[in-house]
Design a protein around this motif. Sequence first.
Motif, PDB file in Angstrom:
ATOM      1  N   PHE A  92     -24.018  69.503  51.369  1.00 32.99           N
ATOM      2  CA  PHE A  92     -24.329  70.914  51.164  1.00 32.99           C
ATOM      3  C   PHE A  92     -23.978  71.363  49.744  1.00 32.99           C
ATOM      4  N   ASN A  93     -22.897  70.815  49.180  1.00 29.93           N
ATOM      5  CA  ASN A  93     -22.528  71.175  47.805  1.00 29.93           C
ATOM      6  C   ASN A  93     -23.683  70.951  46.841  1.00 29.93           C
ATOM      7  N   LEU A  94     -24.400  69.836  47.026  1.00 28.50           N
ATOM      8  CA  LEU A  94     -25.479  69.502  46.104  1.00 28.50           C
ATOM      9  C   LEU A  94     -26.702  70.392  46.277  1.00 28.50           C
ATOM     10  N   LEU A  95     -26.846  71.034  47.407  1.00 30.59           N
ATOM     11  CA  LEU A  95     -28.040  71.829  47.676  1.00 30.59           C
ATOM     12  C   LEU A  95     -27.896  73.292  47.273  1.00 30.59           C
ATOM     13  N   VAL A  96     -26.692  73.703  46.906  1.00 22.59           N
ATOM     14  CA  VAL A  96     -26.476  75.105  46.576  1.00 22.59           C
ATOM     15  C   VAL A  96     -26.985  75.394  45.175  1.00 22.59           C
ATOM     16  N   GLN A  97     -27.730  76.487  45.040  1.00 21.83           N
ATOM     17  CA  GLN A  97     -28.324  76.831  43.761  1.00 21.83           C
ATOM     18  C   GLN A  97     -27.303  77.463  42.825  1.00 21.83           C
ATOM     19  N   SER A 105     -23.129  78.218  42.731  1.00 23.07           N
ATOM     20  CA  SER A 105     -22.708  79.399  43.489  1.00 23.07           C
ATOM     21  C   SER A 105     -21.725  79.037  44.603  1.00 23.07           C
ATOM     22  N   GLY A 106     -21.803  77.819  45.149  1.00 24.84           N
ATOM     23  CA  GLY A 106     -20.837  77.410  46.160  1.00 24.84           C
ATOM     24  C   GLY A 106     -19.438  77.315  45.590  1.00 24.84           C
ATOM     25  N   PHE A 107     -19.301  76.706  44.404  1.00 27.89           N
ATOM     26  CA  PHE A 107     -17.994  76.597  43.758  1.00 27.89           C
ATOM     27  C   PHE A 107     -17.481  77.991  43.375  1.00 27.89           C
ATOM     28  N   HIS A 108     -18.391  78.813  42.869  1.00 25.56           N
ATOM     29  CA  HIS A 108     -18.027  80.179  42.487  1.00 25.56           C
ATOM     30  C   HIS A 108     -17.489  80.951  43.691  1.00 25.56           C
ATOM     31  N   ASN A 109     -18.157  80.841  44.824  1.00 22.15           N
ATOM     32  CA  ASN A 109     -17.728  81.558  46.026  1.00 22.15           C
ATOM     33  C   ASN A 109     -16.407  81.014  46.561  1.00 22.15           C
ATOM     34  N   LEU A 227     -30.308  69.492  39.763  1.00 23.20           N
ATOM     35  CA  LEU A 227     -29.415  68.331  39.828  1.00 23.20           C
ATOM     36  C   LEU A 227     -29.332  67.634  38.488  1.00 23.20           C
ATOM     37  N   SER A 228     -30.461  67.525  37.819  1.00 25.02           N
ATOM     38  CA  SER A 228     -30.506  66.863  36.519  1.00 25.02           C
ATOM     39  C   SER A 228     -29.796  67.676  35.441  1.00 25.02           C
ATOM     40  N   LEU A 292     -32.195  62.910  52.424  1.00 22.66           N
ATOM     41  CA  LEU A 292     -31.285  63.237  51.336  1.00 22.66           C
ATOM     42  C   LEU A 292     -29.831  63.107  51.789  1.00 22.66           C
ATOM     43  N   ARG A 293     -29.559  63.564  52.988  1.00 23.17           N
ATOM     44  CA  ARG A 293     -28.199  63.415  53.525  1.00 23.17           C
ATOM     45  C   ARG A 293     -27.809  61.937  53.600  1.00 23.17           C
TER      46      ARG A 293
END
Length: 329
Positions: A92-97, A105-109, A227-228, A292-293
């Motif tokens: 899920f970490n990789l899919l967050v925009q 945004s996941g790390f920010h939240n 991702l890139s 992807l998972r």
Amino acid sequence: MKNSLSRDRALTMATLSQLTYVAHNQGTEVVRHILKSGCPPFVQQYQKIEFLHSPRLFSSTGELACCGFVLSTPNEVAIAIRGTENLDDYFFNLLVQPNSEFIHSGFHNYVGNFWEQLQDFLLREDNGRKDIFVTGHSLGGAAATLIAKRLQEPGFKPIDPHVLETYTFGAPPVSTVELILDTPLYRFRNAGDFIPHLPKIVSVLINKIPRLRGAIANWKPNLLQELSDYCHVGSEYLIDKDYQIRQSDQPDIGNVWQWVHFSKALLPQLGVGTRNQALGAEEINNLCKDRLRHLIQTLIQTSLQEHRATKYVEKLNFGKHPPWSNPIK
């Protein structure tokens, strides 16, 4: 290794990062006893200890979990943030925009969930004369980077330390544009740990599978580009198998690409083949997510042993691990 980097300090920071997992898995009182007693050469004694809590990542229950702690002595403050709880979180970490500031945004939240607790502690314990050290492993390292960014911003008036240093271990990149910090950040990676470069590795592998690439483009049009684009802050400090540390302004691309080529054995399993062309959009999206998972979990398993927080402590202490070492993390 530059003279400005203290291996002893790095060992302490790695130990604090690893202890955040112990607090989560074994309880805060276990860690409180370790920190109050001290355990040379891993950690000194800390007089004031406060544990931070936040909702579990990607959980709808609102259940709180220990996500780290903040410590104080007469001369310094140390902030340690816990990393990812399980493999699904990596997916899920990789899919967050990224957000409007190009920050994941996941790390920010995640930081936002405990920022008020942390800020309250700093307002009470810091008077502008203490050094501040921020650390974390994996997701915790990403959070540590964002905390350092917040602490150096002009709007955070109470913090004007003599020293503000950040130490991360196996941390992912946090931004799709170059993030500039005015304070030192020491970003460590074990030689066999490629999880910090996972976004670029995943994007490279997916681009090798035309049907999967096309299906993911339809599912999440910007995912591969994001991702890139994710990039790390500053130099990487690579810990080799002989425990030596070498600094590099570029990732160890040769070894990374060698690992990518090794992982190409996965490719035949991951394609979205012609037999799936009759599926509807929702079924294709679910298939992409499953593929992807599977890709991410397989890549993580290949590198997981060297990624563990305990392994960073062990490598920085020349092969010796702490007496409380948690076999899970």
